[in-house]
Design an enzyme around this catalytic site. Sequence first.
Site, PDB file in Angstrom:
ATOM      1  N   LYS A 152     -22.679  10.604 -34.867  1.00 19.67           N
ATOM      2  CA  LYS A 152     -22.722  11.988 -35.348  1.00 19.67           C
ATOM      3  C   LYS A 152     -22.175  12.906 -34.261  1.00 19.67           C
ATOM      4  CE  LYS A 152     -25.015  10.456 -38.955  1.00 19.67           C
ATOM      5  NZ  LYS A 152     -24.387  10.335 -40.289  1.00 19.67           N
TER       6      LYS A 152
ATOM      7  N   SER B 180     -19.644   9.056 -43.068  1.00 24.75           N
ATOM      8  CA  SER B 180     -20.337  10.269 -42.631  1.00 24.75           C
ATOM      9  C   SER B 180     -19.557  11.103 -41.613  1.00 24.75           C
ATOM     10  CB  SER B 180     -21.710   9.928 -42.050  1.00 24.75           C
ATOM     11  OG  SER B 180     -21.575   9.289 -40.792  1.00 24.75           O
TER      12      SER B 180
END
Length: 203
Positions: free
Chosen positions: A101, A60
């Site tokens: 993230k 990710s």
Amino acid sequence: MEHNNQEQPYIEPDTTTETTPVKTAKSETWEWIKALVIAGVLVIIIRWFLFSPFIVDGDSMRPNFQTGERLIVNKIVYDIRSPKRGEVIVFHAPEGKDYIKRIIALPGETVRVTGDKVFINGQEIDQPYIKDAIEQAKKEGHAYNTLSDFQEKQVPEGEIFAMGDNRGNSKDSRAIGFIPYNKIVGRAEVIFWPVSKISFIHF
């Protein structure tokens, strides 16, 4: 002939001897035990309260972070100040896992994602961390972000909006919602493994 009958002063003989204290095996062992206990306490403090290791698992955050890379996470920085846009964080996700993230929008800001563009308070923001990836996708004739757009919303107070750098393959705030401050573990500071990738994440 004269004789000197004057008595000579009496000098007390020096009976002291210079001695060097010798540690017994027992006392030396005790010193080692104390040193190890102190070191253990410091490790616990650093591990649980100041910094923590984190292993990247998944794609990710590509191209900037790869599966298997090991990071040092600063757990106290957000006790001192608020998060900033662009910082890479680790947080507790709803699934019971820890995600890595990048912070995109801050409390009170509106955020909208349209294709590869991100708008904060109606203004497109620069994204240097994925600029090359976006350009490469354009050359290949497709968008870098292959997921659906995110309609404009305002970030609540005490929360942030975060996305993975791999915009087409990231389960982030677009799917799981805004991230409360109290779910943030800390800011990723250093890649320390593999050795060839050792570097600071933030400057």
